[in-house]
Design a protein around this motif. Structure first.
Motif, PDB file in Angstrom:
ATOM      1  N   ILE A 208     -63.164  31.140  60.012  1.00 44.78           N
ATOM      2  CA  ILE A 208     -64.523  30.774  59.627  1.00 44.78           C
ATOM      3  C   ILE A 208     -64.539  29.472  58.841  1.00 44.78           C
ATOM      4  N   HIS A 209     -63.711  29.363  57.810  1.00 49.42           N
ATOM      5  CA  HIS A 209     -63.720  28.183  56.947  1.00 49.42           C
ATOM      6  C   HIS A 209     -63.375  26.923  57.737  1.00 49.42           C
ATOM      7  N   GLU A 210     -62.332  27.003  58.547  1.00 51.56           N
ATOM      8  CA  GLU A 210     -61.918  25.830  59.327  1.00 51.56           C
ATOM      9  C   GLU A 210     -63.009  25.390  60.310  1.00 51.56           C
ATOM     10  N   LYS A 211     -63.638  26.343  60.940  1.00 49.66           N
ATOM     11  CA  LYS A 211     -64.679  25.988  61.908  1.00 49.66           C
ATOM     12  C   LYS A 211     -65.948  25.497  61.216  1.00 49.66           C
ATOM     13  N   LEU A 212     -66.216  25.962  59.999  1.00 46.98           N
ATOM     14  CA  LEU A 212     -67.318  25.402  59.235  1.00 46.98           C
ATOM     15  C   LEU A 212     -67.054  23.937  58.902  1.00 46.98           C
ATOM     16  N   LEU A 213     -65.836  23.617  58.547  1.00 44.50           N
ATOM     17  CA  LEU A 213     -65.484  22.220  58.311  1.00 44.50           C
ATOM     18  C   LEU A 213     -65.725  21.380  59.563  1.00 44.50           C
ATOM     19  N   ASP A 214     -65.331  21.904  60.713  1.00 37.44           N
ATOM     20  CA  ASP A 214     -65.572  21.192  61.972  1.00 37.44           C
ATOM     21  C   ASP A 214     -67.066  21.028  62.239  1.00 37.44           C
ATOM     22  N   ALA A 215     -67.826  22.075  61.936  1.00 38.51           N
ATOM     23  CA  ALA A 215     -69.267  22.029  62.191  1.00 38.51           C
ATOM     24  C   ALA A 215     -69.951  20.982  61.320  1.00 38.51           C
ATOM     25  N   PHE A 216     -69.591  20.928  60.046  1.00 39.32           N
ATOM     26  CA  PHE A 216     -70.208  19.928  59.173  1.00 39.32           C
ATOM     27  C   PHE A 216     -69.723  18.515  59.520  1.00 39.32           C
ATOM     28  N   ALA A 217     -68.486  18.391  59.980  1.00 39.10           N
ATOM     29  CA  ALA A 217     -68.009  17.082  60.432  1.00 39.10           C
ATOM     30  C   ALA A 217     -68.819  16.602  61.632  1.00 39.10           C
ATOM     31  N   ALA A 218     -69.141  17.519  62.555  1.00 36.89           N
ATOM     32  CA  ALA A 218     -69.974  17.162  63.703  1.00 36.89           C
ATOM     33  C   ALA A 218     -71.381  16.793  63.255  1.00 36.89           C
ATOM     34  N   LEU A 219     -71.896  17.535  62.275  1.00 34.94           N
ATOM     35  CA  LEU A 219     -73.225  17.235  61.749  1.00 34.94           C
ATOM     36  C   LEU A 219     -73.252  15.861  61.088  1.00 34.94           C
ATOM     37  N   LYS A 220     -72.190  15.516  60.394  1.00 39.37           N
ATOM     38  CA  LYS A 220     -72.105  14.221  59.716  1.00 39.37           C
ATOM     39  C   LYS A 220     -72.251  13.066  60.702  1.00 39.37           C
ATOM     40  N   GLN A 221     -71.746  13.251  61.926  1.00 45.42           N
ATOM     41  CA  GLN A 221     -71.847  12.203  62.945  1.00 45.42           C
ATOM     42  C   GLN A 221     -73.285  12.022  63.424  1.00 45.42           C
ATOM     43  N   ARG A 222     -74.101  13.057  63.304  1.00 44.76           N
ATOM     44  CA  ARG A 222     -75.486  13.006  63.773  1.00 44.76           C
ATOM     45  C   ARG A 222     -76.462  12.587  62.677  1.00 44.76           C
TER      46      ARG A 222
ATOM     47  N   PRO B 215     -78.124  10.544  59.531  1.00 46.21           N
ATOM     48  CA  PRO B 215     -78.118   9.191  58.962  1.00 46.21           C
ATOM     49  C   PRO B 215     -77.275   9.141  57.693  1.00 46.21           C
ATOM     50  N   LEU B 216     -76.464   8.100  57.548  1.00 43.76           N
ATOM     51  CA  LEU B 216     -75.542   8.025  56.421  1.00 43.76           C
ATOM     52  C   LEU B 216     -76.271   8.025  55.078  1.00 43.76           C
ATOM     53  N   ALA B 217     -77.451   7.409  55.034  1.00 41.91           N
ATOM     54  CA  ALA B 217     -78.167   7.279  53.761  1.00 41.91           C
ATOM     55  C   ALA B 217     -78.891   8.552  53.356  1.00 41.91           C
TER      56      ALA B 217
ATOM     57  N   LEU C  46     -71.536  27.000  51.280  1.00 37.92           N
ATOM     58  CA  LEU C  46     -71.741  26.092  52.405  1.00 37.92           C
ATOM     59  C   LEU C  46     -71.892  24.648  51.940  1.00 37.92           C
ATOM     60  N   ARG C  47     -72.557  24.458  50.836  1.00 34.28           N
ATOM     61  CA  ARG C  47     -72.680  23.101  50.290  1.00 34.28           C
ATOM     62  C   ARG C  47     -71.319  22.536  49.930  1.00 34.28           C
TER      63      ARG C  47
ATOM     64  N   GLN D 245     -66.785  18.796  51.283  1.00 38.06           N
ATOM     65  CA  GLN D 245     -65.387  18.558  51.660  1.00 38.06           C
ATOM     66  C   GLN D 245     -65.269  17.636  52.874  1.00 38.06           C
ATOM     67  N   THR D 246     -66.324  17.551  53.683  1.00 34.64           N
ATOM     68  CA  THR D 246     -66.306  16.643  54.840  1.00 34.64           C
ATOM     69  C   THR D 246     -66.892  15.277  54.501  1.00 34.64           C
ATOM     70  N   GLY D 247     -67.259  15.059  53.243  1.00 34.21           N
ATOM     71  CA  GLY D 247     -67.768  13.766  52.820  1.00 34.21           C
ATOM     72  C   GLY D 247     -69.275  13.609  52.889  1.00 34.21           C
ATOM     73  N   ILE D 248     -69.998  14.708  53.091  1.00 31.67           N
ATOM     74  CA  ILE D 248     -71.458  14.657  53.155  1.00 31.67           C
ATOM     75  C   ILE D 248     -72.038  14.673  51.745  1.00 31.67           C
ATOM     76  N   ASP D 249     -72.978  13.769  51.473  1.00 35.90           N
ATOM     77  CA  ASP D 249     -73.706  13.768  50.213  1.00 35.90           C
ATOM     78  C   ASP D 249     -74.717  14.910  50.242  1.00 35.90           C
ATOM     79  N   THR D 250     -74.745  15.744  49.219  1.00 34.26           N
ATOM     80  CA  THR D 250     -75.594  16.943  49.229  1.00 34.26           C
ATOM     81  C   THR D 250     -76.468  17.010  47.988  1.00 34.26           C
ATOM     82  N   ARG D 251     -77.546  17.768  48.106  1.00 38.51           N
ATOM     83  CA  ARG D 251     -78.429  18.095  46.984  1.00 38.51           C
ATOM     84  C   ARG D 251     -78.836  19.561  47.133  1.00 38.51           C
ATOM     85  N   PHE D 252     -79.203  20.188  46.009  1.00 39.66           N
ATOM     86  CA  PHE D 252     -79.741  21.541  46.075  1.00 39.66           C
ATOM     87  C   PHE D 252     -81.150  21.554  45.512  1.00 39.66           C
ATOM     88  N   VAL D 253     -82.020  22.323  46.154  1.00 39.11           N
ATOM     89  CA  VAL D 253     -83.367  22.537  45.650  1.00 39.11           C
ATOM     90  C   VAL D 253     -83.822  23.928  46.078  1.00 39.11           C
TER      91      VAL D 253
END
Length: 394
Positions: free
Chosen positions: A187-201, A203-205, A226-227, A232-240
């Motif tokens: 689960i953890h490894e595939k979540l990393l893959d999933a967020f890495a794929a999301l990062k490609q889609r 916008p960086l900003a 999940l955040r 861990q994949t380098g995505i900038d995150t916020r919580f609300v």
């Protein structure tokens, strides 16, 4: 928070015992582990209780381990052999592929009303599907006794729970109780893959916001996990909190408490609730991207079960399901299109209602599914939760 990164070692062929760790209550959590040298068919066994396990979990952030008087069951496992686990994984991936075909079938034939979805839900789901928006995860609930083929009871496609417990808590349990063994769980490894794929889609900003309701400990722990994986994949995150999300009509954007636009949002909040909220009319694909995507609404309604049976009649991993009870005779389960934690379900046998749960669901309609007895082990009735993460069995 603590960032845990489980590592999976290659499985050495042949001599494996495969285990699910059971959560012995109505939520039915299952965690897949590997222990060497033994080979048994599926059965329920006991394991030692770890000293100080509650404190260990609390230090990890697993603060709801004992909610409702005993959520986590420390000393129970289920044994499987390797062939059974292969069967469960193959069934899960085949069911996932079938579900994607069912989504396309509903969209192409405009069957939204048939499965309990209104006009706005239909428009959002159609647009989301046509844009091929990414899905993160889902959980199949399967009935399986170690013999024959696993059967699909339902698909938790939008807001599946027990993710943190399956991915992190059971790993810690394994490391402390069986340090020389390995877990058969990705689960953890595939979540990393999933967020890495999301990062490609994404916008960086644009940061990825995460949200859930206030004062719901279980949801907050899951969202924080999940955040953490996304970070861990380098995505900038916020919580609300979802109650604190606002809408700026001039910019036509949803915003957080700092007035920062919310362009990408992971929500641990059901789509059907979201569409009942005051801001629902402003939900448009051009101003916000949500995870899970809107097309997952098609799979989160139990109306997808009769659709699957129409498309794949007699399939080995499906139970006969219909929009009316007549084809099933006098023995069936009546389920609402939308519900939470087993609410408003009726069991009918011999034409008589033998059991029912209360609740406030059912206004969108019901489906009818063959009454499939659950296997019994020492007076317990297990259901297997089989995860799909990034499109793969996990």
């Amino acid at each position: 928070g603590v960032s845990l990164q489980p590592r999976l070692k290659p499985l050495q062929g042949g001599e494996l015992q495969l285990l699910f760790l059971q959560q012995d209550d109505a939520r039915r959590l299952w965690f897949l582990l590997v222990l060497p040298w033994w080979r048994f068919l599926m059965r329920r066994i006991t394991a030692p209780e770890r000293p100080g396990w509650r404190q260990t979990f609390e230090e990890l952030g697993f603060s709801f381990h004992s909610m409702e008087g005993g959520y986590w069951s420390e000393g129970v496992c289920y044994q499987f052999d390797a062939a059974q686990i292969d069967l469960l994984e193959e069934a899960s991936e085949e069911l996932h592929a079938m579900c994607l075909q069912a989504v396309a079938y509903v969209v192409e034939r405009d069957l939204f009303a048939r499965i309990g979805l209104g006009e706005q839900a239909a428009a959002l789901a159609r647009s989301s599907w046509e844009q091929q928006e990414l899905s993160l995860y889902g959980r199949f609930d399967l009935v399986y006794d170690g013999h024959g083929d696993p059967k699909l009871l339902e698909y938790n496609a939008d807001t599946p729970t027990a993710l943190y417990e399956a991915s992190i808590a059971q790993w810690v349990w394994l490391e402390e109780l069986y340090p020389d063994c390995d877990q058969f769980n990705s689960i953890h490894e595939k979540l990393l893959d999933a967020f890495a794929a999301l990062k490609q889609r994404k916008p960086l900003a644009a940061p990825l916001h995460f949200t859930c309701v206030k004062e719901h400990e279980e949801d907050r722990v899951t969202v924080d996990y999940l955040r953490d994986v996304a970070m861990q994949t380098g995505i900038d995150t916020r919580f609300v909190h979802i109650e604190d999300i606002g809408y700026n009509p001039e910019a036509a954007r949803f915003v957080d408490l700092d007035d920062l636009p919310i362009q990408w949002l992971f929500k641990l909040y059901p789509w059907e609730w979201l569409l009942e909220d005051a801001f629902a009319p402003y939900l448009r694909q051009e101003n916000i991207t949500l995870i899970e995507p809107a097309w997952k609404m098609i799979l989160s309604t139990k109306g997808i079960l009769p659709i699957l049976w129409e498309l794949f009649p007699g399939h080995k991993n499906l139970l006969p399901s219909f929009f009316e009870p007549a084809p099933l005779g006098d023995r069936y389960v009546k389920k609402p299109m939308f519900a939470r934690e087993g609410a408003n379900v009726e069991l009918v046998d011999g034409g008589a209602r033998i059991a029912a749960t209360e609740g406030s669901y059912g206004r969108e309609g019901f489906i009818y599914q063959t009454l499939q007895p659950l296997p019994q082990f020492s007076g317990r009735y297990p259901v297997i939760g089989s995860w799909i993460v990034n499109g793969l069995a996990a």
